[in-house]
Design an enzyme around this catalytic site. Structure first.
Site, PDB file in Angstrom:
ATOM      1  N   GLU A 267       0.776  -1.204   0.107  1.00  0.00           N
ATOM      2  CA  GLU A 267       0.038  -0.110   0.043  1.00  0.00           C
ATOM      3  C   GLU A 267       0.847   1.157  -0.046  1.00  0.00           C
ATOM      4  OE1 GLU A 267      -3.185   0.147  -0.423  1.00  0.00           O
ATOM      5  OE2 GLU A 267      -3.082  -2.191  -0.510  1.00  0.00           O
ATOM      6  N   ASP A 345       3.770  -4.160  -5.568  1.00  0.00           N
ATOM      7  CA  ASP A 345       4.245  -5.375  -5.096  1.00  0.00           C
ATOM      8  C   ASP A 345       5.735  -5.486  -4.911  1.00  0.00           C
ATOM      9  OD1 ASP A 345       1.872  -6.624  -4.761  1.00  0.00           O
ATOM     10  OD2 ASP A 345       2.085  -7.988  -6.643  1.00  0.00           O
TER      11      ASP A 345
END
Length: 418
Positions: A267, A345
């Protein structure tokens, strides 16, 4: 003009149906093959959920098409006669509320079936009729107040400004940015309880991680998502001083601290890469295109429908055709989003550890009963996140090579051994 629009909407609907049918057929075959990322039984269950959910979406698409045809042939004329709509701003607002109310009634059975039948059957929904009714009352109250104000302002612009589509775009784009600012601190708490993450090692590690990437936030909060749904999730939201990290309580229950930090790292990758601003920019481009095209529909179209070109009808027609125009942008928006997810990621794996992010992703797949495979066309249009197998592959995990080592009851044995 009306015939052209009906043909375009028919093509759009048929394409959506084709994509859904391809997805249903693909998952129907794949769910009976060797399982990946979960036990064979859970793999089959995830496949069945994906199929039933897509079938419901297929029925919803057909209902939307029927409603579109009804609106442009007799619906707008009927609603105009019922509400005695004239050219005033107030009557435009009343007309738009009527338009929304009809759509709500038609869509309600699908929402109720999804919430109280399908999601209940597969162990997701924990919403009670009382809680659902409370949520609906709150949503309707907010819509009457804020939606009414927006409709009023937009209708006034349509009536009083010649290039109304440009100023209408400016109004809605500004409101969209404002909503991003106030949503975490004002809107979301109306429906859920946000509790500051308690003091401890996890909170300290999270704060250190945020400080390391230069994020000044309103705090880290735990959302009581479990009262409505059992799915796992987390998000980073807000702009300016309203920025905050939100962890679902369901996520806190299922993931270890290291896995939570890896998810948070993902995030924070979105924050570090400015993805919120990218999304706002893409939304602005779509909104501008929509107002430019749909805000300049010829008067002949309304004459063909047998209605007067009033502010309420013009705005309602824009809302009716917006899904068609949005569908053209969907592959582009989805592709950009998938690219951002890969980058997040990579960022999260560097902050929280690649093995921890892999472990977290695999637990999310199993707990959320997310079928890990998809038809390529379906993923091309609708996947805002890359297929989980592709995400794991990018992180260096080969599902096929490791799958044989996973115990029949799930993925957790593998991670216990590593």
């Amino acid at each position: 003009m009306l015939e052209i629009i009906m043909v375009l909407f028919t093509i759009y609907t048929l394409l959506k149906i084709y994509i859904s049918v391809m997805q249903i057929g693909y998952v129907s075959e794949e769910k009976n093959k060797e399982a990946v990322l979960m036990s064979q039984d859970k793999y089959a269950v995830a496949g069945m959920y994906a199929i039933q959910k897509e079938r419901l979406s297929l029925l919803s698409t057909l209902a939307d098409y029927v409603m579109f045809v009804w609106w442009v042939t007799v619906g707008f004329a009927w609603l105009t006669s019922v509400l005695s709509t004239d050219s005033s701003v107030l009557n435009a607002v009343i007309f738009l509320f009527g338009f929304i109310a009809v759509g709500f009634v038609v869509g309600l059975p699908f929402e109720l079936y999804q919430t109280f039948k399908l999601d209940k059957e597969y162990g997701f929904s924990k919403t009670t009729p009382k809680l659902y009714l409370i949520d609906q009352v709150k949503s309707m109250g907010m819509f009457l107040v804020f939606g009414g104000a927006i409709f009023y302002a937009l209708a006034w612009i349509v009536i009083n400004i010649q290039s109304w589509w440009l100023w209408g775009f400016a109004l809605l784009f500004g409101l969209a940015v404002l909503i991003n600012v106030i949503y975490p601190t004002i809107i979301a708490p109306i429906f859920n309880k946000f509790t500051p993450l308690e003091e401890g090692e996890l909170r300290t590690d999270i704060e250190n991680m945020m400080h390391g990437v230069g994020l000044q936030s309103d705090g880290v909060f735990v959302l009581d998502a479990s009262k409505r749904d059992s799915r796992l999730n987390a998000y980073f939201g807000g702009l300016g001083k309203s920025k905050r990290v939100v962890l679902f309580d369901t996520l806190m229950e299922k993931l270890s601290n290291k896995e939570l930090l890896a998810v948070l790292g993902h995030e924070l990758g979105h924050f570090s890469h400015g993805d919120i601003w990218k999304n706002i920019g893409m939304m602005g481009a779509l909104l501008f295109s929509s107002f430019f095209i749909l805000g300049n529909l010829p008067s002949s179209l309304f004459i063909e429908m047998g209605i007067e070109k009033t502010a309420g009808v013009e705005i309602a027609m824009m809302m009716l055709l917006l899904p068609l125009l949005s569908f053209l942008f969907t592959p582009i928006l989805s592709a950009v989003s998938r690219h951002n997810e890969y980058a997040a990621d990579e960022f999260g794996s560097e902050l929280g550890g690649k093995e921890n992010l892999v472990s977290a992703l695999m637990k999310l797949v199993e707990e959320n009963k997310a079928f890990p495979k998809s038809h390529g066309l379906y993923a091309f249009f609708y996947y805002t996140h890359p297929p989980v197998l592709e995400r794991l592959k990018e992180l260096g995990y080969d599902a096929n090579a490791v799958n044989e080592r996973i115990a029949k009851e799930g993925i957790f044995t593998f991670f216990d051994k590593n």
